[in-house]
Design a protein around this motif. Sequence first.
Motif, PDB file in Angstrom:
ATOM      1  N   PRO A   6       0.813  -1.223   0.000  1.00 37.83           N
ATOM      2  CA  PRO A   6       0.000   0.000   0.000  1.00 37.83           C
ATOM      3  C   PRO A   6       0.843   1.269   0.000  1.00 37.83           C
ATOM      4  CG  PRO A   6      -0.945  -1.616   1.484  1.00 37.83           C
ATOM      5  CD  PRO A   6       0.353  -2.190   0.997  1.00 37.83           C
ATOM      6  N   THR A   7       0.438   2.210  -0.856  1.00 35.21           N
ATOM      7  CA  THR A   7       1.164   3.464  -1.043  1.00 35.21           C
ATOM      8  C   THR A   7       0.268   4.614  -0.631  1.00 35.21           C
ATOM      9  OG1 THR A   7       2.403   2.520  -2.893  1.00 35.21           O
ATOM     10  CG2 THR A   7       2.349   4.918  -2.717  1.00 35.21           C
ATOM     11  N   SER A   8       0.870   5.562   0.080  1.00 35.93           N
ATOM     12  CA  SER A   8       0.063   6.687   0.551  1.00 35.93           C
ATOM     13  C   SER A   8       0.747   8.012   0.222  1.00 35.93           C
ATOM     14  CB  SER A   8      -0.163   6.596   2.058  1.00 35.93           C
ATOM     15  OG  SER A   8      -0.848   7.737   2.532  1.00 35.93           O
ATOM     16  N   PHE A   9      -0.039   8.919  -0.406  1.00 37.59           N
ATOM     17  CA  PHE A   9       0.362  10.312  -0.614  1.00 37.59           C
ATOM     18  C   PHE A   9      -0.637  11.238   0.086  1.00 37.59           C
ATOM     19  CE2 PHE A   9       2.573   8.290  -4.132  1.00 37.59           C
ATOM     20  CZ  PHE A   9       3.759   8.998  -4.233  1.00 37.59           C
ATOM     21  N   ASP A  10      -1.258  10.765   1.135  1.00 33.45           N
ATOM     22  CA  ASP A  10      -2.292  11.532   1.816  1.00 33.45           C
ATOM     23  C   ASP A  10      -1.755  12.890   2.267  1.00 33.45           C
ATOM     24  OD1 ASP A  10      -4.002   9.439   1.466  1.00 33.45           O
ATOM     25  OD2 ASP A  10      -3.821   8.654   3.506  1.00 33.45           O
ATOM     26  N   ALA A  11      -2.552  13.937   1.999  1.00 39.05           N
ATOM     27  CA  ALA A  11      -2.258  15.301   2.454  1.00 39.05           C
ATOM     28  C   ALA A  11      -0.948  15.843   1.900  1.00 39.05           C
ATOM     29  CB  ALA A  11      -2.260  15.382   3.980  1.00 39.05           C
ATOM     30  N   THR A  12      -0.453  15.279   0.839  1.00 42.99           N
ATOM     31  CA  THR A  12       0.770  15.765   0.197  1.00 42.99           C
ATOM     32  C   THR A  12       0.406  16.855  -0.812  1.00 42.99           C
ATOM     33  OG1 THR A  12       2.007  13.722   0.499  1.00 42.99           O
ATOM     34  CG2 THR A  12       2.665  15.104  -1.333  1.00 42.99           C
ATOM     35  N   ARG A  13       1.327  17.815  -0.971  1.00 41.88           N
ATOM     36  CA  ARG A  13       1.067  18.919  -1.901  1.00 41.88           C
ATOM     37  C   ARG A  13       2.127  18.934  -2.993  1.00 41.88           C
ATOM     38  NH1 ARG A  13      -1.633  23.406  -2.906  1.00 41.88           N
ATOM     39  NH2 ARG A  13      -0.576  25.196  -3.852  1.00 41.88           N
ATOM     40  N   PHE A  14       1.655  18.904  -4.237  1.00 40.63           N
ATOM     41  CA  PHE A  14       2.524  19.039  -5.405  1.00 40.63           C
ATOM     42  C   PHE A  14       2.266  20.419  -6.008  1.00 40.63           C
ATOM     43  CE2 PHE A  14       1.781  14.490  -4.942  1.00 40.63           C
ATOM     44  CZ  PHE A  14       3.036  13.943  -5.112  1.00 40.63           C
ATOM     45  N   GLU A  15       3.209  21.325  -5.838  1.00 38.56           N
ATOM     46  CA  GLU A  15       3.008  22.686  -6.316  1.00 38.56           C
ATOM     47  C   GLU A  15       3.310  22.811  -7.812  1.00 38.56           C
ATOM     48  OE1 GLU A  15       5.165  25.438  -3.935  1.00 38.56           O
ATOM     49  OE2 GLU A  15       4.406  24.625  -2.038  1.00 38.56           O
ATOM     50  N   ASP A  16       4.147  21.969  -8.332  1.00 36.28           N
ATOM     51  CA  ASP A  16       4.492  22.000  -9.756  1.00 36.28           C
ATOM     52  C   ASP A  16       3.956  20.734 -10.413  1.00 36.28           C
ATOM     53  OD1 ASP A  16       5.660  22.668 -12.190  1.00 36.28           O
ATOM     54  OD2 ASP A  16       7.488  23.432 -11.244  1.00 36.28           O
ATOM     55  N   ALA A  17       4.233  20.594 -11.690  1.00 34.11           N
ATOM     56  CA  ALA A  17       3.717  19.448 -12.445  1.00 34.11           C
ATOM     57  C   ALA A  17       4.264  18.138 -11.875  1.00 34.11           C
ATOM     58  CB  ALA A  17       4.096  19.591 -13.919  1.00 34.11           C
ATOM     59  N   VAL A  18       3.410  17.115 -11.883  1.00 30.71           N
ATOM     60  CA  VAL A  18       3.809  15.793 -11.414  1.00 30.71           C
ATOM     61  C   VAL A  18       3.300  14.765 -12.412  1.00 30.71           C
ATOM     62  CG1 VAL A  18       1.757  15.594  -9.963  1.00 30.71           C
ATOM     63  CG2 VAL A  18       3.739  14.144  -9.507  1.00 30.71           C
ATOM     64  N   SER A  19       4.122  13.730 -12.629  1.00 29.74           N
ATOM     65  CA  SER A  19       3.743  12.707 -13.597  1.00 29.74           C
ATOM     66  C   SER A  19       3.890  11.323 -12.985  1.00 29.74           C
ATOM     67  CB  SER A  19       4.625  12.807 -14.848  1.00 29.74           C
ATOM     68  OG  SER A  19       4.344  11.736 -15.745  1.00 29.74           O
ATOM     69  N   PHE A  20       2.807  10.538 -13.111  1.00 30.53           N
ATOM     70  CA  PHE A  20       2.810   9.125 -12.766  1.00 30.53           C
ATOM     71  C   PHE A  20       2.592   8.297 -14.039  1.00 30.53           C
ATOM     72  CE2 PHE A  20       1.843  11.131  -8.743  1.00 30.53           C
ATOM     73  CZ  PHE A  20       2.491  10.344  -7.806  1.00 30.53           C
ATOM     74  N   ARG A  21       3.032   8.804 -15.141  1.00 28.31           N
ATOM     75  CA  ARG A  21       2.797   8.173 -16.444  1.00 28.31           C
ATOM     76  C   ARG A  21       3.369   6.755 -16.458  1.00 28.31           C
ATOM     77  NH1 ARG A  21       1.983  10.456 -21.654  1.00 28.31           N
ATOM     78  NH2 ARG A  21       2.504   9.009 -23.342  1.00 28.31           N
ATOM     79  N   MET A  76      -4.594   8.784  -2.039  1.00 29.39           N
ATOM     80  CA  MET A  76      -4.207  10.180  -2.243  1.00 29.39           C
ATOM     81  C   MET A  76      -5.282  11.092  -1.672  1.00 29.39           C
ATOM     82  SD  MET A  76      -2.313  10.602  -5.908  1.00 29.39           S
ATOM     83  CE  MET A  76      -0.658   9.939  -6.160  1.00 29.39           C
ATOM     84  N   GLU A  77      -5.773  10.744  -0.512  1.00 34.57           N
ATOM     85  CA  GLU A  77      -6.819  11.548   0.116  1.00 34.57           C
ATOM     86  C   GLU A  77      -6.247  12.873   0.616  1.00 34.57           C
ATOM     87  OE1 GLU A  77      -8.615   9.115   3.094  1.00 34.57           O
ATOM     88  OE2 GLU A  77      -9.803   7.991   1.639  1.00 34.57           O
ATOM     89  N   HIS A  78      -6.982  13.957   0.324  1.00 31.01           N
ATOM     90  CA  HIS A  78      -6.591  15.317   0.715  1.00 31.01           C
ATOM     91  C   HIS A  78      -5.287  15.760   0.051  1.00 31.01           C
ATOM     92  CE1 HIS A  78      -9.756  15.565   3.752  1.00 31.01           C
ATOM     93  NE2 HIS A  78      -9.410  14.334   4.146  1.00 31.01           N
ATOM     94  N   THR A  79      -4.875  15.072  -0.983  1.00 30.85           N
ATOM     95  CA  THR A  79      -3.689  15.486  -1.719  1.00 30.85           C
ATOM     96  C   THR A  79      -4.023  16.660  -2.615  1.00 30.85           C
ATOM     97  OG1 THR A  79      -2.862  13.218  -1.696  1.00 30.85           O
ATOM     98  CG2 THR A  79      -1.911  14.693  -3.335  1.00 30.85           C
ATOM     99  N   GLU A  80      -3.064  17.587  -2.779  1.00 28.89           N
ATOM    100  CA  GLU A  80      -3.271  18.773  -3.591  1.00 28.89           C
ATOM    101  C   GLU A  80      -2.268  18.806  -4.736  1.00 28.89           C
ATOM    102  OE1 GLU A  80      -3.462  22.461  -1.493  1.00 28.89           O
ATOM    103  OE2 GLU A  80      -4.499  21.582   0.233  1.00 28.89           O
ATOM    104  N   PHE A  81      -2.790  18.974  -5.953  1.00 29.98           N
ATOM    105  CA  PHE A  81      -1.958  19.133  -7.132  1.00 29.98           C
ATOM    106  C   PHE A  81      -2.104  20.570  -7.607  1.00 29.98           C
ATOM    107  CE2 PHE A  81      -3.067  14.631  -6.999  1.00 29.98           C
ATOM    108  CZ  PHE A  81      -1.838  14.018  -7.220  1.00 29.98           C
ATOM    109  N   GLY A  82      -1.024  21.355  -7.454  1.00 31.90           N
ATOM    110  CA  GLY A  82      -1.100  22.754  -7.852  1.00 31.90           C
ATOM    111  C   GLY A  82      -0.949  22.950  -9.337  1.00 31.90           C
ATOM    112  N   ALA A  83      -0.360  22.004 -10.038  1.00 33.55           N
ATOM    113  CA  ALA A  83      -0.180  22.095 -11.482  1.00 33.55           C
ATOM    114  C   ALA A  83      -0.657  20.788 -12.101  1.00 33.55           C
ATOM    115  CB  ALA A  83       1.278  22.381 -11.822  1.00 33.55           C
ATOM    116  N   SER A  84      -0.260  20.550 -13.314  1.00 31.99           N
ATOM    117  CA  SER A  84      -0.728  19.373 -14.049  1.00 31.99           C
ATOM    118  C   SER A  84      -0.367  18.080 -13.315  1.00 31.99           C
ATOM    119  CB  SER A  84      -0.104  19.362 -15.445  1.00 31.99           C
ATOM    120  OG  SER A  84      -0.414  18.164 -16.134  1.00 31.99           O
TER     121      SER A  84
END
Length: 451
Positions: free
Chosen positions: A328-343, A353-361
């Motif tokens: 199990p992987t958790s990014f809970d409450a993490t903030r990505f201010e720039d672009a992020v890729s999980f391609r 990824m509950e409560h996670t924030e993506f500020g860009a793409s």
Amino acid sequence: MAADEPPERQLRVMPWWLVLVGLLAAVALGWLVLDLLLTEADRAGQPDTRATLRIDAIRTGLTVVAGTGGGLALLLAARRQWIAERAQRHQESVAARDQAHRDRVQAHAESVAEAAQLHQDRQSRSAEHDAVERRLTELYTRAVELLGNDSAAVRLGGLHALERLGQDNPAQRATIVAVLCAYLRMPPPDDEPRETEVRRTAQRVLTRHLRADAADHWPDVVLDLTGAALVDFDAAGCTFVDADFTRAVFTGVTSFAGATARGPLLFGAATFGNVVFDGLDADGEVVLDGARFAGSADFEGAAFDGLSCRRASFAGPASFRWASFGQPTSFDATRFEDAVSFREATFVGALSMEHTEFGASASFHATRFTSMALFRWTVFGAEALFDGARFTDAANFGRARFHSMASFRDAQFSRPPQVEQARAVVDSGHRWPAGTVVDQLDDEWLLLVDR
């Protein structure tokens, strides 16, 4: 005397009178026989006959005396032979006992000599060990004293002295690594401009011996760099058995590219500049809870058995392309201010990824989710791209916020995704999963509802 050898009876000396009695008995017997024969001879009527009989009687008497004496002589000869044989046996027994005694004495002497030699060898080894230990202690103490010197050049010498000591003495490596880690954990002095080079050298000493394919590899080394200040830390290709970088401060460019973790890899509340984790192979759990990434963060092709990245902050671009996530992987409450890729990443275990924030793409193009994927209360500040993604288990986007275009073009779901109370800004570019019910709340917002 042997235990199974019967004891010899004491030999009694034959008294001289016994021989004399035997001789007298022989004479008496001869005389008696002679007397009887002479008496019988005297009864003969003819004188010639009487004379012949008397002669025969005398001859017979003498024969009896001679025979008895010969018997006695034969008996004495037999006794003499028996005594000689007994004496021979006695001599042989005594000789055997003497030889056995000499053998026992020799064996005892050899045993004593061997024990003395072993004792001497132990004393020699102990003295040699004590001498080596004293020498190692002196070298270690001297090297540690050099690390505390005010001169940066002397401190560099101390680092190299410790490295050489560890290279030549494997038993001291754990202690030496602990000293180097403790040095890096200490805050650097403000008035020493050359301290940065000293700390770089200490880092290189550590990482140089963590590469399993190197000839000078130090296996099973445990790193405790909690709160350490690390500059341009290069651990590319290193193998970590157990490493703790909690609250460490990484400045410059940090690299864990191609590293291998065979135990926990802890970065809780750590601070990074630019960091590279490309190709990381982690069998143990990787903890990035509360970590701060001020620059770019690359995790491309990394393999995580378990990743916890709660309440982390990524100020620069982040890439998890082609990464695989096992447990199990958790990014809970993490903030990505720039672009992020999980391609083209693969999540084998559950993703949260509950409560996670993506500020860009945020790109999840062709990403595979083979277990539960939770995006509840997730905020997508820019494009949310799930084109070609595959969800083979439940997917939940309940109460998520899409502040820009969301695209699920060609996404595959094994079951309808849950989108209850999710909201999205009005945008003609939205591509929702098939069957999604979208209601318009106002001029700016759309409401997604489960069927």
